[in-house]
Write a protein that holds these residues in place. Structure first.
Motif, PDB file in Angstrom:
ATOM      1  N   HIS A   4       0.818  -1.204   0.000  1.00  0.00           N
ATOM      2  CA  HIS A   4       0.000   0.000   0.000  1.00  0.00           C
ATOM      3  C   HIS A   4       0.854   1.256   0.000  1.00  0.00           C
ATOM      4  O   HIS A   4       2.034   1.226   0.342  1.00  0.00           O
ATOM      5  CB  HIS A   4      -0.935   0.011   1.219  1.00  0.00           C
ATOM      6  N   ASP A   5       0.211   2.327  -0.383  1.00  0.00           N
ATOM      7  CA  ASP A   5       0.787   3.645  -0.239  1.00  0.00           C
ATOM      8  C   ASP A   5       0.296   4.194   1.106  1.00  0.00           C
ATOM      9  O   ASP A   5      -0.906   4.148   1.392  1.00  0.00           O
ATOM     10  CB  ASP A   5       0.293   4.512  -1.406  1.00  0.00           C
ATOM     11  N   ALA A   6       1.214   4.670   1.915  1.00  0.00           N
ATOM     12  CA  ALA A   6       0.852   5.068   3.289  1.00  0.00           C
ATOM     13  C   ALA A   6      -0.239   6.138   3.299  1.00  0.00           C
ATOM     14  O   ALA A   6      -1.166   6.092   4.120  1.00  0.00           O
ATOM     15  CB  ALA A   6       2.095   5.544   4.032  1.00  0.00           C
ATOM     16  N   ASN A   7      -0.173   7.085   2.372  1.00  0.00           N
ATOM     17  CA  ASN A   7      -1.181   8.149   2.332  1.00  0.00           C
ATOM     18  C   ASN A   7      -2.550   7.631   1.907  1.00  0.00           C
ATOM     19  O   ASN A   7      -3.575   8.020   2.465  1.00  0.00           O
ATOM     20  CB  ASN A   7      -0.747   9.262   1.376  1.00  0.00           C
ATOM     21  N   MET A   8      -2.537   6.767   0.906  1.00  0.00           N
ATOM     22  CA  MET A   8      -3.820   6.210   0.455  1.00  0.00           C
ATOM     23  C   MET A   8      -4.467   5.397   1.569  1.00  0.00           C
ATOM     24  O   MET A   8      -5.685   5.458   1.764  1.00  0.00           O
ATOM     25  CB  MET A   8      -3.622   5.333  -0.790  1.00  0.00           C
ATOM     26  N   LEU A   9      -3.649   4.654   2.310  1.00  0.00           N
ATOM     27  CA  LEU A   9      -4.200   3.861   3.423  1.00  0.00           C
ATOM     28  C   LEU A   9      -4.763   4.791   4.502  1.00  0.00           C
ATOM     29  O   LEU A   9      -5.891   4.609   4.972  1.00  0.00           O
ATOM     30  CB  LEU A   9      -3.128   2.948   4.030  1.00  0.00           C
ATOM     31  N   ALA A  10      -3.991   5.834   4.859  1.00  0.00           N
ATOM     32  CA  ALA A  10      -4.411   6.754   5.927  1.00  0.00           C
ATOM     33  C   ALA A  10      -5.697   7.489   5.556  1.00  0.00           C
ATOM     34  O   ALA A  10      -6.561   7.708   6.406  1.00  0.00           O
ATOM     35  CB  ALA A  10      -3.290   7.747   6.224  1.00  0.00           C
ATOM     36  N   ASN A  11      -5.830   7.854   4.281  1.00  0.00           N
ATOM     37  CA  ASN A  11      -6.979   8.662   3.859  1.00  0.00           C
ATOM     38  C   ASN A  11      -8.112   7.844   3.249  1.00  0.00           C
ATOM     39  O   ASN A  11      -9.139   8.394   2.874  1.00  0.00           O
ATOM     40  CB  ASN A  11      -6.519   9.728   2.853  1.00  0.00           C
ATOM     41  N   GLY A  12      -7.894   6.541   3.131  1.00  0.00           N
ATOM     42  CA  GLY A  12      -8.907   5.692   2.506  1.00  0.00           C
ATOM     43  C   GLY A  12     -10.038   5.328   3.454  1.00  0.00           C
ATOM     44  O   GLY A  12     -10.073   5.787   4.594  1.00  0.00           O
ATOM     45  N   ASP A  13     -10.950   4.467   2.974  1.00  0.00           N
ATOM     46  CA  ASP A  13     -12.150   4.196   3.766  1.00  0.00           C
ATOM     47  C   ASP A  13     -12.083   2.889   4.552  1.00  0.00           C
ATOM     48  O   ASP A  13     -13.102   2.370   4.989  1.00  0.00           O
ATOM     49  CB  ASP A  13     -13.401   4.251   2.877  1.00  0.00           C
ATOM     50  N   TYR A  14     -10.900   2.315   4.733  1.00  0.00           N
ATOM     51  CA  TYR A  14     -10.794   1.147   5.603  1.00  0.00           C
ATOM     52  C   TYR A  14     -11.165   1.544   7.034  1.00  0.00           C
ATOM     53  O   TYR A  14     -10.842   2.645   7.471  1.00  0.00           O
ATOM     54  CB  TYR A  14      -9.344   0.635   5.631  1.00  0.00           C
ATOM     55  N   PRO A  15     -11.828   0.641   7.781  1.00  0.00           N
ATOM     56  CA  PRO A  15     -12.070   0.925   9.200  1.00  0.00           C
ATOM     57  C   PRO A  15     -10.741   1.091   9.945  1.00  0.00           C
ATOM     58  O   PRO A  15      -9.716   0.526   9.528  1.00  0.00           O
ATOM     59  CB  PRO A  15     -12.806  -0.315   9.702  1.00  0.00           C
ATOM     60  N   HIS A  16     -10.806   1.862  11.041  1.00  0.00           N
ATOM     61  CA  HIS A  16      -9.592   2.202  11.784  1.00  0.00           C
ATOM     62  C   HIS A  16      -8.761   0.965  12.137  1.00  0.00           C
ATOM     63  O   HIS A  16      -7.543   0.949  11.964  1.00  0.00           O
ATOM     64  CB  HIS A  16      -9.973   2.966  13.056  1.00  0.00           C
ATOM     65  N   LEU A  55      -8.603  -1.970  10.761  1.00  0.00           N
ATOM     66  CA  LEU A  55      -7.979  -2.603   9.596  1.00  0.00           C
ATOM     67  C   LEU A  55      -6.779  -1.776   9.122  1.00  0.00           C
ATOM     68  O   LEU A  55      -5.731  -2.323   8.760  1.00  0.00           O
ATOM     69  CB  LEU A  55      -9.015  -2.768   8.476  1.00  0.00           C
ATOM     70  N   LYS A  56      -6.927  -0.453   9.173  1.00  0.00           N
ATOM     71  CA  LYS A  56      -5.788   0.415   8.821  1.00  0.00           C
ATOM     72  C   LYS A  56      -4.600   0.112   9.719  1.00  0.00           C
ATOM     73  O   LYS A  56      -3.465   0.035   9.274  1.00  0.00           O
ATOM     74  CB  LYS A  56      -6.163   1.887   8.991  1.00  0.00           C
ATOM     75  N   GLN A  57      -4.895  -0.063  11.020  1.00  0.00           N
ATOM     76  CA  GLN A  57      -3.822  -0.328  11.976  1.00  0.00           C
ATOM     77  C   GLN A  57      -3.168  -1.675  11.724  1.00  0.00           C
ATOM     78  O   GLN A  57      -1.964  -1.832  11.839  1.00  0.00           O
ATOM     79  CB  GLN A  57      -4.395  -0.279  13.392  1.00  0.00           C
ATOM     80  N   ARG A  58      -4.001  -2.656  11.352  1.00  0.00           N
ATOM     81  CA  ARG A  58      -3.481  -3.996  11.098  1.00  0.00           C
ATOM     82  C   ARG A  58      -2.587  -3.978   9.857  1.00  0.00           C
ATOM     83  O   ARG A  58      -1.445  -4.415   9.881  1.00  0.00           O
ATOM     84  CB  ARG A  58      -4.660  -4.953  10.868  1.00  0.00           C
ATOM     85  N   GLY A 106       0.542  -1.925  10.355  1.00  0.00           N
ATOM     86  CA  GLY A 106       1.295  -2.231  11.572  1.00  0.00           C
ATOM     87  C   GLY A 106       2.510  -3.101  11.325  1.00  0.00           C
ATOM     88  O   GLY A 106       2.761  -3.566  10.209  1.00  0.00           O
ATOM     89  N   ARG A 107       3.232  -3.325  12.405  1.00  0.00           N
ATOM     90  CA  ARG A 107       4.500  -4.058  12.369  1.00  0.00           C
ATOM     91  C   ARG A 107       4.333  -5.492  11.864  1.00  0.00           C
ATOM     92  O   ARG A 107       5.276  -6.090  11.352  1.00  0.00           O
ATOM     93  CB  ARG A 107       5.037  -4.079  13.798  1.00  0.00           C
ATOM     94  N   PHE A 108       3.111  -6.051  12.041  1.00  0.00           N
ATOM     95  CA  PHE A 108       2.867  -7.432  11.613  1.00  0.00           C
ATOM     96  C   PHE A 108       1.867  -7.484  10.454  1.00  0.00           C
ATOM     97  O   PHE A 108       1.187  -8.480  10.254  1.00  0.00           O
ATOM     98  CB  PHE A 108       2.378  -8.271  12.798  1.00  0.00           C
ATOM     99  N   GLY A 109       1.770  -6.373   9.733  1.00  0.00           N
ATOM    100  CA  GLY A 109       0.813  -6.309   8.627  1.00  0.00           C
ATOM    101  C   GLY A 109       1.486  -6.520   7.282  1.00  0.00           C
ATOM    102  O   GLY A 109       2.065  -7.582   7.028  1.00  0.00           O
ATOM    103  N   HIS A 110       1.418  -5.477   6.461  1.00  0.00           N
ATOM    104  CA  HIS A 110       1.897  -5.578   5.077  1.00  0.00           C
ATOM    105  C   HIS A 110       2.879  -4.456   4.737  1.00  0.00           C
ATOM    106  O   HIS A 110       2.760  -3.347   5.254  1.00  0.00           O
ATOM    107  CB  HIS A 110       0.710  -5.523   4.122  1.00  0.00           C
ATOM    108  N   LEU A 111       3.800  -4.767   3.834  1.00  0.00           N
ATOM    109  CA  LEU A 111       4.880  -3.837   3.522  1.00  0.00           C
ATOM    110  C   LEU A 111       4.385  -2.687   2.637  1.00  0.00           C
ATOM    111  O   LEU A 111       3.774  -2.905   1.592  1.00  0.00           O
ATOM    112  CB  LEU A 111       6.018  -4.580   2.824  1.00  0.00           C
ATOM    113  N   GLU A 112       4.678  -1.504   3.090  1.00  0.00           N
ATOM    114  CA  GLU A 112       4.236  -0.281   2.428  1.00  0.00           C
ATOM    115  C   GLU A 112       5.256   0.076   1.325  1.00  0.00           C
ATOM    116  O   GLU A 112       6.418  -0.328   1.381  1.00  0.00           O
ATOM    117  CB  GLU A 112       4.111   0.745   3.553  1.00  0.00           C
TER     118      GLU A 112
END
Ligand SMILES: [Zn+2]
Ligand SMILES: [Zn+2]
Length: 257
Positions: free
Chosen positions: A165-177, A179-182, A185-191
């Protein structure tokens, strides 16, 4: 050695590696019908797959493994941690082989080098595949890069690298809070930026192919992923491949230049 992709992303993953007469499928996150269709697109019959190697128990990676393995009696390799979540489901898989302590093993002519990554699964593994001359490094589903990941992927001849993901798109997108954190996060997916920094830190003098993989369909675009990786390598964007959710990518060959 050559490799190709059935599809990449949260809707399903699968990567074929071929060395001489040996072929393995890394992850299978598609229905049986879909897997067969995607294999045939690459000119492969299911019987031509000698082993199924699984990275972790998330459905986009393991969802299609059990049916495929039972139908075609294909041996499966996974870690104890990955097996833990699916042991019952896998009870009738004819051959289950444990990857213990991330130790290297071989399937026919393919050398398989597992390595650990930080991801929210029991015992996730990512892999470097070798044929004695060339090394293909694969990295998806990791929250961060680590010194061990960098050491493992150094001087590869080809890389399939998560650009989730792109960090800005994730931060400004419509994912629930949550899911954004997951995802971020450190154990999520590489930006994207982290993926570019990882690539820039590697000795890339042998690289013949770089492919951005596991792109989020909501929080990334192929253009963004390409531009980050091409900047890291100081090369044209056209040189960077992108693994598509539907189309994967066609055969990529490693050869003496
Ligand atoms: Zn995944
Ligand atoms: Zn995952």
């Amino acid at each position: 050695m050559r490799f190709a992709c059935l599809g990449s992303g949260s809707q399903g993953n699968g990567l074929v590696v071929e060395v001489a007469n040996t072929r393995l499928l890394l992850d299978c996150g598609f229905t049986l019908k879909e897997t067969l269709f995607r294999l045939s697109r690459l000119g492969l019959d299911p019987e031509m797959i000698d082993g199924l190697v699984v990275t972790h128990e998330h459905d986009d990676h393991i969802g299609g493994v059990e049916r495929f393995a039972r139908k075609f009696r294909t041996p499966v390799w996974l870690t104890y941690g990955t097996l833990r979540g699916v042991e019952r489901r896998f009870a009738r898989v004819p051959s289950v082989n444990i990857i213990e302590g991330y130790q290297r093993f071989s399937i026919g002519s393919i050398e398989v080098e597992p390595y650990p990554v930080p991801h929210d699964a029991h015992e996730p593994a990512q892999f470097v595949f070798g044929d004695g001359a060339f090394r293909l490094g694969v990295l998806t589903d990791t929250g961060r890069s680590t010194p061990h990941i960098e050491a493992t992927l150094n001087r590869c001849d080809a890389l399939v690298l998560e650009c989730n993901h792109d960090a800005n798109m994730l931060a400004n997108g419509d994912y629930p809070h949550r899911l954004k954190q997951r995802v971020g996060g450190r154990f999520g997916h590489l930006e994207n930026t982290a993926s570019g920094e990882l690539l820039a830190s590697l000795d890339c003098s042998r690289l013949q192919h770089v492919i951005a993989a596991h792109l989020s369909q909501k929080n990334n675009t192929p253009l963004l992923a390409r531009s980050v990786l091409s900047r890291a390598l100081n090369c044209g964007g056209d040189w960077i491949g992108v693994a598509d959710q539907n189309d994967g990518f066609g055969w990529r060959q490693l050869s003496n230049l």
